[in-house]
Design a protein around this motif. Sequence first.
Motif, PDB file in Angstrom:
ATOM      1  N   GLU A   1       0.456  -1.360  -0.289  1.00  0.00           N
ATOM      2  CA  GLU A   1       0.438   0.155   0.107  1.00  0.00           C
ATOM      3  C   GLU A   1       1.044   1.258  -0.065  1.00  0.00           C
ATOM      4  OE1 GLU A   1      -3.580   1.933   2.482  1.00  0.00           O
ATOM      5  OE2 GLU A   1      -3.028  -0.222   3.109  1.00  0.00           O
ATOM      6  N   PHE A   2       1.642   0.903   0.427  1.00  0.00           N
ATOM      7  CA  PHE A   2       2.574   2.690   1.301  1.00  0.00           C
ATOM      8  C   PHE A   2       4.267   2.249   0.614  1.00  0.00           C
ATOM      9  CE2 PHE A   2      -0.300   2.467   4.234  1.00  0.00           C
ATOM     10  CZ  PHE A   2      -0.911   4.054   4.235  1.00  0.00           C
ATOM     11  N   GLY A   3       4.456   0.858   0.301  1.00  0.00           N
ATOM     12  CA  GLY A   3       5.990   1.208  -0.744  1.00  0.00           C
ATOM     13  C   GLY A   3       6.508   2.122  -1.521  1.00  0.00           C
ATOM     14  N   PRO A   4       5.032   2.342  -2.862  1.00  0.00           N
ATOM     15  CA  PRO A   4       5.156   2.763  -3.946  1.00  0.00           C
ATOM     16  C   PRO A   4       4.906   4.558  -4.155  1.00  0.00           C
ATOM     17  CG  PRO A   4       3.904   1.172  -4.261  1.00  0.00           C
ATOM     18  CD  PRO A   4       4.302   1.542  -3.153  1.00  0.00           C
ATOM     19  N   ALA A   5       4.836   4.588  -2.466  1.00  0.00           N
ATOM     20  CA  ALA A   5       4.439   6.474  -2.180  1.00  0.00           C
ATOM     21  C   ALA A   5       5.656   6.807  -2.125  1.00  0.00           C
ATOM     22  CB  ALA A   5       3.255   7.002  -0.713  1.00  0.00           C
TER      23      ALA A   5
ATOM     24  N   ARG B   1       8.202   7.399  -4.625  1.00  0.00           N
ATOM     25  CA  ARG B   1       7.993   8.732  -5.098  1.00  0.00           C
ATOM     26  C   ARG B   1       7.759   9.687  -5.050  1.00  0.00           C
ATOM     27  NH1 ARG B   1       3.428   5.466  -6.467  1.00  0.00           N
ATOM     28  NH2 ARG B   1       2.114   6.926  -4.881  1.00  0.00           N
ATOM     29  N   LEU B   2       8.806   9.370  -2.961  1.00  0.00           N
ATOM     30  CA  LEU B   2       9.039  10.714  -2.349  1.00  0.00           C
ATOM     31  C   LEU B   2      10.892  10.456  -2.602  1.00  0.00           C
ATOM     32  CD1 LEU B   2       6.674  10.119   0.739  1.00  0.00           C
ATOM     33  CD2 LEU B   2       6.768  12.649  -0.781  1.00  0.00           C
ATOM     34  N   GLY B   3      10.989   9.752  -3.185  1.00  0.00           N
ATOM     35  CA  GLY B   3      12.527   9.317  -3.906  1.00  0.00           C
ATOM     36  C   GLY B   3      13.482   9.179  -2.452  1.00  0.00           C
ATOM     37  N   TYR B   4      12.710   7.812  -1.983  1.00  0.00           N
ATOM     38  CA  TYR B   4      13.541   6.715  -1.347  1.00  0.00           C
ATOM     39  C   TYR B   4      13.643   5.714  -2.160  1.00  0.00           C
ATOM     40  CZ  TYR B   4      12.024   9.227   3.062  1.00  0.00           C
ATOM     41  OH  TYR B   4      12.008   9.986   4.320  1.00  0.00           O
ATOM     42  N   THR B   5      14.909   5.119  -1.723  1.00  0.00           N
ATOM     43  CA  THR B   5      15.364   3.829  -2.366  1.00  0.00           C
ATOM     44  C   THR B   5      14.722   2.964  -1.870  1.00  0.00           C
ATOM     45  OG1 THR B   5      17.388   4.701  -2.781  1.00  0.00           O
ATOM     46  CG2 THR B   5      17.124   2.430  -3.179  1.00  0.00           C
ATOM     47  N   ALA B   6      13.885   1.966  -2.920  1.00  0.00           N
ATOM     48  CA  ALA B   6      12.539   0.623  -1.831  1.00  0.00           C
ATOM     49  C   ALA B   6      13.719  -0.146  -1.105  1.00  0.00           C
ATOM     50  CB  ALA B   6      11.849  -0.173  -3.464  1.00  0.00           C
ATOM     51  N   ASN B   7      13.213  -0.539   0.004  1.00  0.00           N
ATOM     52  CA  ASN B   7      14.082  -1.412   0.911  1.00  0.00           C
ATOM     53  C   ASN B   7      15.414  -1.244   1.789  1.00  0.00           C
ATOM     54  OD1 ASN B   7      11.997  -3.948   0.271  1.00  0.00           O
ATOM     55  ND2 ASN B   7      13.332  -4.221  -1.598  1.00  0.00           N
ATOM     56  N   SER B   8      15.334  -0.242   1.770  1.00  0.00           N
ATOM     57  CA  SER B   8      16.458   1.252   2.184  1.00  0.00           C
ATOM     58  C   SER B   8      15.954   0.811   3.664  1.00  0.00           C
ATOM     59  CB  SER B   8      16.553   2.135   1.759  1.00  0.00           C
ATOM     60  OG  SER B   8      15.983   3.206   1.546  1.00  0.00           O
ATOM     61  N   ASP B   9      16.819   1.470   4.930  1.00  0.00           N
ATOM     62  CA  ASP B   9      15.846   0.993   5.737  1.00  0.00           C
ATOM     63  C   ASP B   9      15.558   3.075   5.848  1.00  0.00           C
ATOM     64  OD1 ASP B   9      16.999  -0.747   7.610  1.00  0.00           O
ATOM     65  OD2 ASP B   9      19.220   0.375   7.954  1.00  0.00           O
TER      66      ASP B   9
ATOM     67  N   ARG C   1      12.040   1.916   4.560  1.00  0.00           N
ATOM     68  CA  ARG C   1      10.873   1.210   5.345  1.00  0.00           C
ATOM     69  C   ARG C   1      10.460   1.642   6.435  1.00  0.00           C
ATOM     70  NH1 ARG C   1      14.981  -2.638   5.108  1.00  0.00           N
ATOM     71  NH2 ARG C   1      15.045  -3.756   3.695  1.00  0.00           N
ATOM     72  N   ASN C   2      11.554   2.792   7.065  1.00  0.00           N
ATOM     73  CA  ASN C   2      10.703   4.013   7.991  1.00  0.00           C
ATOM     74  C   ASN C   2       9.700   4.720   7.111  1.00  0.00           C
ATOM     75  OD1 ASN C   2      10.896   5.526  10.591  1.00  0.00           O
ATOM     76  ND2 ASN C   2      11.681   7.367   9.585  1.00  0.00           N
ATOM     77  N   CYS C   3       9.477   4.530   5.938  1.00  0.00           N
ATOM     78  CA  CYS C   3       8.686   5.799   5.583  1.00  0.00           C
ATOM     79  C   CYS C   3       7.180   5.395   5.377  1.00  0.00           C
ATOM     80  CB  CYS C   3       9.170   6.071   3.950  1.00  0.00           C
ATOM     81  SG  CYS C   3       8.024   7.010   3.054  1.00  0.00           S
ATOM     82  N   VAL C   4       7.548   3.888   4.845  1.00  0.00           N
ATOM     83  CA  VAL C   4       6.251   2.767   5.100  1.00  0.00           C
ATOM     84  C   VAL C   4       5.585   2.976   6.351  1.00  0.00           C
ATOM     85  CG1 VAL C   4       5.341   0.607   4.872  1.00  0.00           C
ATOM     86  CG2 VAL C   4       7.654   1.676   3.035  1.00  0.00           C
ATOM     87  N   LEU C   5       6.730   2.740   7.461  1.00  0.00           N
ATOM     88  CA  LEU C   5       5.566   2.725   8.663  1.00  0.00           C
ATOM     89  C   LEU C   5       5.144   4.432   9.236  1.00  0.00           C
ATOM     90  CD1 LEU C   5       8.420   0.870  10.585  1.00  0.00           C
ATOM     91  CD2 LEU C   5       6.234  -0.325  10.370  1.00  0.00           C
TER      92      LEU C   5
END
Length: 94
Positions: free
Chosen positions: A37-41, A44-52, A55-59
């Motif tokens: 649900e939140f990973g793609p957002a 798009r905000l500029g975070y590298t997927a599966n980085s710490d 993950r913080n952004c997703v949470l």
Amino acid sequence: MRTLLLAAVSALCLTACSTPQERALKQQADMDRIIIEFGPACVRLGYTANSDLWRNCVLQLSTKEEITRYSNSTYLYGGWGGHPYWGGGGRWGR
């Protein structure tokens, strides 16, 4: 009737009890849903997927959405917002 009621209560008790493995699987399923649900957002905000940081952004987005969704639930049941002194109106209200 009594047997049916006893069977229903027993089934409810058995489903309410879960093992640590079952709870872990449920938490993993919840986390997978949150990532979908939140990973793609967060990407798009500029975070590298599966980085710490990702993950913080997703949470954080998940927590913000839950707070927004459930924040007004106590108002319906007479929470702090219903009392004049705590911001619910009246002469002491905001």
